[in-house]
Design an enzyme around this catalytic site. Structure first.
Site, PDB file in Angstrom:
ATOM      1  CE  LYS A  53      51.921  38.575  24.772  1.00 40.09           C
ATOM      2  NZ  LYS A  53      52.020  39.593  25.814  1.00 40.09           N
ATOM      3  CD  GLN A  97      54.446  40.398  28.336  1.00 43.88           C
ATOM      4  OE1 GLN A  97      54.013  40.541  27.201  1.00 43.88           O
ATOM      5  NE2 GLN A  97      53.836  39.621  29.219  1.00 43.88           N
ATOM      6  CG  ASP A 120      48.565  44.805  25.839  1.00 44.94           C
ATOM      7  OD1 ASP A 120      48.128  43.652  25.696  1.00 44.94           O
ATOM      8  OD2 ASP A 120      49.685  45.071  26.299  1.00 44.94           O
TER       9      ASP A 120
HETATM   10  N1  GUN Z   1      51.506  40.504  31.118  1.00 53.97           N
HETATM   11  C1  GUN Z   1      50.625  39.493  31.355  1.00 53.97           C
HETATM   12  N2  GUN Z   1      49.572  39.590  30.512  1.00 53.97           N
HETATM   13  C2  GUN Z   1      49.791  40.671  29.739  1.00 53.97           C
HETATM   14  C3  GUN Z   1      49.064  41.270  28.673  1.00 53.97           C
HETATM   15  O1  GUN Z   1      47.981  40.848  28.273  1.00 53.97           O
HETATM   16  N3  GUN Z   1      49.633  42.369  28.119  1.00 53.97           N
HETATM   17  C4  GUN Z   1      50.810  42.878  28.558  1.00 53.97           C
HETATM   18  N4  GUN Z   1      51.277  43.974  27.966  1.00 53.97           N
HETATM   19  N5  GUN Z   1      51.512  42.349  29.531  1.00 53.97           N
HETATM   20  C5  GUN Z   1      51.001  41.252  30.113  1.00 53.97           C
END
Ligand code: GUN
Length: 284
Positions: A53, A97, A120
């Site tokens: 990311k 996350q 998100d």
């Molecule tokens: N962990 C695995 N996938 C995601 C996601 O799409 N967003 C977040 N915040 N954590 C994750």
């Protein structure tokens, strides 16, 4: 003939669009949109996702950083950081996350994120906006799936869409997005009876249930468009989806491979959400 849907190519197109939007935003506002990612603990998969990311955000010219916290971090410390990021004008997107380490509770932390910065799309305000058709931020993976369907030119109005999986991150928002496009939506899950019969009636199938190679060719119509969100390991330890690719390939109209289908779309849509959040906050 099955059309294979190249998620990498579509994601590259989305990232190029976002890079252009970032440059325009920067020219207009004197700063780049800022994405801030909170990573607590040492989960190895999370570390890889967050690094990807971070790199993708830098590549499109975004500002922001990763806030790394120890695996002993408590809920209060996370709440304090989220509140600080909520207040900071240069922060447009906040992503915490998941999973959080056992010392912290995810729910109050996610609830504390300013919905206008919730890239998100997990905050109940954004969930409510999605289901009522109001503007808001939508979870990245289902938005990526919808973008793939749009790239294929699939007519969704009146189509019979089957979503397999009812998670808050994929299944439920996917159903809301398809309903928003006037598809006739069925949501199946691990307790559903007669899944094969439901598949046989579907024009569009989105599989997001986390069961390796569950969906078979004999379950599907030849005209079906199949989007596979699964990320599983098969008996040999090889990455595979919720759809039995070898079996289904050649028997449906279109199919996303795993890897290289939905996967690359998620980060591209995160970047797009961050740009959207920045623009909305600036009143653009
Ligand atoms: N962990 C695995 N996938 C995601 C996601 O799409 N967003 C977040 N915040 N954590 C994750």
């Amino acid at each position: 003939m099955t059309r294979l849907i190249d998620g990498k190519a579509v994601a590259a197109k989305v990232r190029a669009e976002v890079a252009q939007g970032v440059a325009e935003y920067r020219a207009r506002h004197g700063r780049a949109p800022g994405l801030h990612v909170v990573l607590a603990g040492e989960d190895p998969a999370s570390a890889v996702y967050v690094r990807n990311k971070e790199r993708a955000a830098a590549e499109v010219g975004m500002a922001g950083r990763v806030h790394r916290l120890p695996s002993s971090v408590g809920t209060e410390a996370l709440l304090a950081l989220v509140r600080e990021l909520n207040q900071a004008p240069e922060v447009d997107g906040i992503l915490v996350q998941l999973p959080l380490p056992p010392s912290a509770h995810a729910e109050p932390v996610l609830l504390a994120i300013d919905p206008a910065k919730d890239v998100d799309g997990f905050h109940p305000v954004n969930v409510g906006a999605l289901w009522t058709g109001a503007p808001g931020l939508v979870p990245c993976t289902p938005r990526g799936c919808l973008r793939l369907l749009d790239e294929l030119g699939v007519e969704l109005a009146g189509a019979r869409a089957l979503v397999i999986g009812r998670s808050n991150i994929v299944g439920k928002p996917m159903a809301a997005l398809l309903l928003g496009r006037s598809a006739t939506v069925t949501v199946a899950h691990s307790r559903t009876r007669g899944l094969q019969e439901l598949c046989r009636e579907a024009d569009v199938v989105v599989a997001a249930v986390g069961r390796a190679k569950l969906v078979k060719a004999s379950w599907l119509r030849e005209e079906a468009v199949v989007i596979d969100v699964g990320m599983n390991r098969d008996e040999a330890g090889k990455l595979c989806g919720d759809v039995d690719f070898e079996d289904v390939h050649g028997h449906v109209a279109a199919l996303t491979p795993v890897p290289g289908g939905v996967g690359p779309m998620t980060i591209a849509m995160l970047l797009e959400n961050t740009l959207r959040a920045a623009r909305a906050r600036a009143g653009d």
